[in-house]
Scaffold this motif. Structure first.
Motif, PDB file in Angstrom:
ATOM      1  N   TYR A  67     -65.194  23.239  -7.753  1.00 48.06           N
ATOM      2  CA  TYR A  67     -63.858  22.803  -8.145  1.00 48.06           C
ATOM      3  C   TYR A  67     -63.337  23.630  -9.322  1.00 48.06           C
ATOM      4  CZ  TYR A  67     -59.943  19.951  -9.627  1.00 48.06           C
ATOM      5  OH  TYR A  67     -58.678  19.536  -9.983  1.00 48.06           O
ATOM      6  N   PHE A  68     -64.154  23.763 -10.365  1.00 45.81           N
ATOM      7  CA  PHE A  68     -63.703  24.476 -11.554  1.00 45.81           C
ATOM      8  C   PHE A  68     -63.603  25.987 -11.322  1.00 45.81           C
ATOM      9  CE2 PHE A  68     -64.863  20.429 -13.581  1.00 45.81           C
ATOM     10  CZ  PHE A  68     -63.660  20.189 -14.226  1.00 45.81           C
ATOM     11  N   GLU A 145     -61.907  14.615 -15.862  1.00 46.06           N
ATOM     12  CA  GLU A 145     -60.476  14.632 -15.519  1.00 46.06           C
ATOM     13  C   GLU A 145     -59.621  14.516 -16.775  1.00 46.06           C
ATOM     14  OE1 GLU A 145     -60.268  12.637 -11.058  1.00 46.06           O
ATOM     15  OE2 GLU A 145     -60.059  11.352 -12.806  1.00 46.06           O
ATOM     16  N   GLU A 146     -59.948  13.546 -17.618  1.00 48.55           N
ATOM     17  CA  GLU A 146     -59.159  13.317 -18.837  1.00 48.55           C
ATOM     18  C   GLU A 146     -59.192  14.521 -19.773  1.00 48.55           C
ATOM     19  OE1 GLU A 146     -60.588   9.792 -20.760  1.00 48.55           O
ATOM     20  OE2 GLU A 146     -60.018   8.492 -19.092  1.00 48.55           O
ATOM     21  N   GLU A 147     -60.392  14.992 -20.072  1.00 47.01           N
ATOM     22  CA  GLU A 147     -60.511  16.059 -21.051  1.00 47.01           C
ATOM     23  C   GLU A 147     -59.966  17.394 -20.545  1.00 47.01           C
ATOM     24  OE1 GLU A 147     -64.305  16.301 -23.018  1.00 47.01           O
ATOM     25  OE2 GLU A 147     -64.252  14.176 -23.550  1.00 47.01           O
ATOM     26  N   PHE A 148     -60.259  17.753 -19.312  1.00 45.23           N
ATOM     27  CA  PHE A 148     -59.768  19.031 -18.782  1.00 45.23           C
ATOM     28  C   PHE A 148     -58.257  18.997 -18.542  1.00 45.23           C
ATOM     29  CE2 PHE A 148     -64.185  20.087 -18.186  1.00 45.23           C
ATOM     30  CZ  PHE A 148     -64.203  21.455 -18.402  1.00 45.23           C
ATOM     31  N   ILE A 156     -55.915  17.387 -13.475  1.00 50.63           N
ATOM     32  CA  ILE A 156     -57.221  17.617 -12.852  1.00 50.63           C
ATOM     33  C   ILE A 156     -57.555  16.364 -12.067  1.00 50.63           C
ATOM     34  CG2 ILE A 156     -59.683  18.018 -13.268  1.00 50.63           C
ATOM     35  CD1 ILE A 156     -57.869  20.417 -13.953  1.00 50.63           C
ATOM     36  N   ASP A 157     -57.766  16.524 -10.771  1.00 54.20           N
ATOM     37  CA  ASP A 157     -58.054  15.391  -9.892  1.00 54.20           C
ATOM     38  C   ASP A 157     -59.363  15.654  -9.161  1.00 54.20           C
ATOM     39  OD1 ASP A 157     -58.102  13.238  -8.176  1.00 54.20           O
ATOM     40  OD2 ASP A 157     -56.315  13.834  -7.052  1.00 54.20           O
TER      41      ASP A 157
END
Length: 169
Positions: A67-68, A145-148, A156-157
């Motif tokens: 994903y990243f 999700e929150e931090e990225f 970010i999902d």
């Protein structure tokens, strides 16, 4: 709910960690959601076999890495953004300003460990088909999700990845 109620329900053990909403006893995690109605969810802690842990942790790290790596081509991502998965250790270098995330598996504990430049170290247990941090109840995916999303200024999902969980959804 107060300490007396806690003691009446759970028997003879300390309720001091109760304030954190999560506490462990006899290799079980009791999740307490303090909203209008209070309820408990009993979750087995560390009950997966070693070979299952290897499969689950590898699948989790592989899917996060993929994903990243895919988003690293986005215009919102810093030029020096880098993703590397090697030997069960996923490192995600966001930027010089933000720092590096390290996510690795800890086979003896059957945990995934996260080192975040923002929220610090966390240890995730596989509970109810999700990687959950016992102290705050957030899943690994939810925190990432929150931090990225904040770091990269984009949504970010990770909900399509294996073992994603968001308690509030």
């Amino acid at each position: 709910m107060n300490v007396r109620t806690c003691t009446q329900i759970f028997g003879k053990f300390s309720c001091a960690p109760f304030r954190r909403k999560f506490f462990t006893h006899s290799h079980k995690m009791y999740l307490l959601k303090l909203t209008g109605t209070q309820y408990l969810q009993n979750c087995n802690f560390g009950s997966i076999e070693a070979r299952d842990f290897e499969h689950l942790s590898n699948l989790t790290l592989d899917s996060l890495s993929e994903y990243f790596e895919n988003i690293s081509e986005s215009e919102c991502v810093p030029e020096d953004f880098d993703v590397n998965l090697e030997g069960g250790v996923l490192t995600i270098f966001v930027s010089k300003r933000t720092g590096t995330y390290v996510i690795n598996k800890q086979a003896p504990n059957k945990q995934i460990w996260l080192s975040s430049p923002i929220s610090g170290p966390k240890r995730y247990d596989f509970v109810n088909n999700k990687w959950v941090y016992a102290r705050d109840g957030k899943s690994l995916h939810e925190l990432l999700e929150e931090e990225f999303s904040k770091h990269l200024n984009m949504t970010i999902d990770l909900s399509d990845l294996p073992y994603h969980w968001n308690f509030s959804r």
